[in-house]
Design a protein around this motif. Structure first.
Motif, PDB file in Angstrom:
ATOM      1  N   LEU B   6       0.873  -1.179   0.000  1.00  0.00           N
ATOM      2  CA  LEU B   6       0.000   0.000   0.000  1.00  0.00           C
ATOM      3  C   LEU B   6       0.908   1.226   0.000  1.00  0.00           C
ATOM      4  O   LEU B   6       1.726   1.391   0.902  1.00  0.00           O
ATOM      5  CB  LEU B   6      -0.899  -0.012   1.242  1.00  0.00           C
ATOM      6  CG  LEU B   6      -1.715   1.257   1.535  1.00  0.00           C
ATOM      7  CD1 LEU B   6      -2.694   1.558   0.394  1.00  0.00           C
ATOM      8  CD2 LEU B   6      -2.493   1.097   2.856  1.00  0.00           C
ATOM      9  N   LYS B   8       1.028   5.322  -0.048  1.00  0.00           N
ATOM     10  CA  LYS B   8       0.129   6.425   0.295  1.00  0.00           C
ATOM     11  C   LYS B   8       0.667   7.806  -0.053  1.00  0.00           C
ATOM     12  O   LYS B   8       0.065   8.807   0.326  1.00  0.00           O
ATOM     13  CB  LYS B   8      -0.198   6.367   1.799  1.00  0.00           C
ATOM     14  CG  LYS B   8      -0.960   5.095   2.192  1.00  0.00           C
ATOM     15  CD  LYS B   8      -1.246   5.037   3.682  1.00  0.00           C
ATOM     16  CE  LYS B   8      -2.453   5.817   4.086  1.00  0.00           C
ATOM     17  NZ  LYS B   8      -2.226   7.063   4.759  1.00  0.00           N
ATOM     18  N   LEU B 114       0.702  -7.229   4.193  1.00  0.00           N
ATOM     19  CA  LEU B 114       0.434  -5.951   3.534  1.00  0.00           C
ATOM     20  C   LEU B 114       1.427  -4.958   4.142  1.00  0.00           C
ATOM     21  O   LEU B 114       1.409  -4.722   5.343  1.00  0.00           O
ATOM     22  CB  LEU B 114      -1.003  -5.474   3.752  1.00  0.00           C
ATOM     23  CG  LEU B 114      -1.329  -4.159   3.022  1.00  0.00           C
ATOM     24  CD1 LEU B 114      -1.435  -4.382   1.515  1.00  0.00           C
ATOM     25  CD2 LEU B 114      -2.621  -3.535   3.527  1.00  0.00           C
ATOM     26  N   VAL B 115       2.295  -4.426   3.296  1.00  0.00           N
ATOM     27  CA  VAL B 115       3.329  -3.504   3.778  1.00  0.00           C
ATOM     28  C   VAL B 115       2.981  -2.098   3.283  1.00  0.00           C
ATOM     29  O   VAL B 115       2.817  -1.880   2.078  1.00  0.00           O
ATOM     30  CB  VAL B 115       4.729  -3.921   3.282  1.00  0.00           C
ATOM     31  CG1 VAL B 115       5.799  -3.049   3.944  1.00  0.00           C
ATOM     32  CG2 VAL B 115       4.994  -5.390   3.576  1.00  0.00           C
ATOM     33  N   THR B 116       2.861  -1.162   4.231  1.00  0.00           N
ATOM     34  CA  THR B 116       2.466   0.209   3.889  1.00  0.00           C
ATOM     35  C   THR B 116       3.679   1.130   3.807  1.00  0.00           C
ATOM     36  O   THR B 116       4.563   1.075   4.660  1.00  0.00           O
ATOM     37  CB  THR B 116       1.497   0.762   4.958  1.00  0.00           C
ATOM     38  OG1 THR B 116       0.431  -0.155   5.132  1.00  0.00           O
ATOM     39  CG2 THR B 116       0.920   2.104   4.531  1.00  0.00           C
ATOM     40  N   PHE B 117       3.693   1.966   2.784  1.00  0.00           N
ATOM     41  CA  PHE B 117       4.715   3.009   2.668  1.00  0.00           C
ATOM     42  C   PHE B 117       4.004   4.349   2.558  1.00  0.00           C
ATOM     43  O   PHE B 117       3.087   4.515   1.747  1.00  0.00           O
ATOM     44  CB  PHE B 117       5.608   2.765   1.444  1.00  0.00           C
ATOM     45  CG  PHE B 117       6.403   1.497   1.538  1.00  0.00           C
ATOM     46  CD1 PHE B 117       7.641   1.489   2.159  1.00  0.00           C
ATOM     47  CD2 PHE B 117       5.887   0.306   1.045  1.00  0.00           C
ATOM     48  CE1 PHE B 117       8.366   0.312   2.274  1.00  0.00           C
ATOM     49  CE2 PHE B 117       6.606  -0.884   1.153  1.00  0.00           C
ATOM     50  CZ  PHE B 117       7.844  -0.882   1.768  1.00  0.00           C
ATOM     51  N   GLY B 118       4.386   5.297   3.415  1.00  0.00           N
ATOM     52  CA  GLY B 118       3.700   6.580   3.412  1.00  0.00           C
ATOM     53  C   GLY B 118       4.588   7.664   3.990  1.00  0.00           C
ATOM     54  O   GLY B 118       5.803   7.537   4.023  1.00  0.00           O
TER      55      GLY B 118
END
Lengths: 123, 119, 97
Positions: B6, B8, B114-118
């Motif tokens: 994900l 962002k 699920l790996v988030t980058f933001g």
């Protein structure tokens, strides 16, 4: 996992509501995910707690207010609303200042809940 | 292992897009499946073909397009976030698509991570 | 649970907030501007040393190199993107930013 078809998904709201879009778009994501019958929880940490503050009136800044949408989450079966105790205290707020009923939890309890999750999304 | 990403934030303003890309490359190199990269918030502006950075800089949309075509990674921009930011099918780079938040929910459910980058 | 932090601790409270929710033995990975936390001899060195007693701390080497950080607080492990993927193989991810 108790039921392999149900994932524990936690949304962490950490931004104040109007200065950036993160909380508003986070709420949009939560509302869609709510339709998928997963084990959803929403945690308010840091300035995220301001999203729940009563008496917000956005008419003067030309933006749609959405504090009341949090009140609708219950109708979408999103019942696990947690607020970080220290974040609330640091801001001089109490549960009475918030638009919805929440569970106020200490850091260790929230940390344990995070540890149980399959997915965590910060907004 | 099956991994969803994900993303962002948009390109260039923040390092998030670069870190997400490097992570995806490394995961594929290790033999994992990167199932999809879902773009949310300003992240949807990662995939416009109108992007035209200086010659000596990385072209972030072209890079996502190549990743999709070389490794079958779905690169998906959220429709609601895209509409707000002027992203539609006409401006998408090849190998990318616009979809709804329901798809992100599927990605979260069907992948091991699920790996988030933001930012 | 792997916690990643991408913010300089000098700029935002993300680092200290993340640490407050940390469960013993869960790894922390500092990426992007987050790596400034592990520069040896800075304001956060004692905090990093305390964390290291209960939790492993990693920093992304390409981000350290990009920022000219060569002296690292003792005990912090430097890894590349391959190592990042390795940590994700072992843990679910909690990305703090």
């Amino acid at each position: 996992m108790e039921n392999e078809n149900i994932n524990k998904i936690m949304h962490v709201l950490r931004h104040a509501p109007h200065g950036t879009i993160y909380t508003y778009e986070g709420l949009e994501m939560i509302l869609i995910m709510a339709a998928y019958e997963q084990d959803l929880s929403v945690v308010f940490i840091g300035d995220g707690v301001y999203a729940l503050k009563k008496s917000q009136d956005t008419s003067g800044i030309g933006m749609k207010g959405f504090a009341k949408t949090f009140m609708a989450l219950d109708g979408y079966d999103v019942e696990k609303l947690y607020v970080d105790k220290l974040s609330l205290e640091e801001r001089g707020l109490t549960e009475d200042d918030l638009v919805v009923d929440v569970e106020v939890l200490d850091s260790a309890t929230i940390g344990s809940l995070m540890k149980e999750q399959d997915v965590i999304i910060h907004h | 292992m099956k991994i969803g990403i994900l993303l962002k934030e948009g390109p260039y303003n923040h390092q998030a897009s670069d870190t997400a890309f490097k992570f995806a490359e490394a995961a594929i190199a290790k033999g994992h499946t990167v199932d999809a990269v879902f773009l949310y918030n300003d992240g949807v502006t990662n995939v416009t073909k109108l992007m035209d950075p200086p010659q000596d800089d990385r072209n972030i949309s072209a890079r996502w397009s190549e990743l999709s075509q070389k490794h079958g990674v779905e690169i998906l921009a959220c429709i609601a976030a895209s509409k707000r930011r002027g992203i539609n099918d006409d401006v998408l780079v090849q190998g990318t698509a616009i979809t709804g938040l329901g798809t992100l929910t599927d990605i979260a459910i069907r992948n091991d991570r699920l790996v988030t980058f933001g930012d | 649970m792997l916690h990643t932090i991408n913010k300089s601790p000098f700029e935002t409270t993300t680092f200290e907030t993340c640490i407050r929710f940390l469960i013993s033995a869960d790894p922390i990975l500092l990426i992007e501007d987050g790596v400034y936390a592990v520069q040896a001899g800075n304001k956060f060195s004692s905090s990093i040393e305390t964390i290291l007693k209960t939790n492993p701390v990693y920093a992304l080497q390409p981000d350290l190199s990009a920022r000219g950080i060569t002296a690292i607080t003792d005990g912090v492990q430097c890894i590349d993107y391959d190592g990042f993927v390795g940590l994700v193989e072992e843990h679910q991810v909690n990305s703090w930013f």
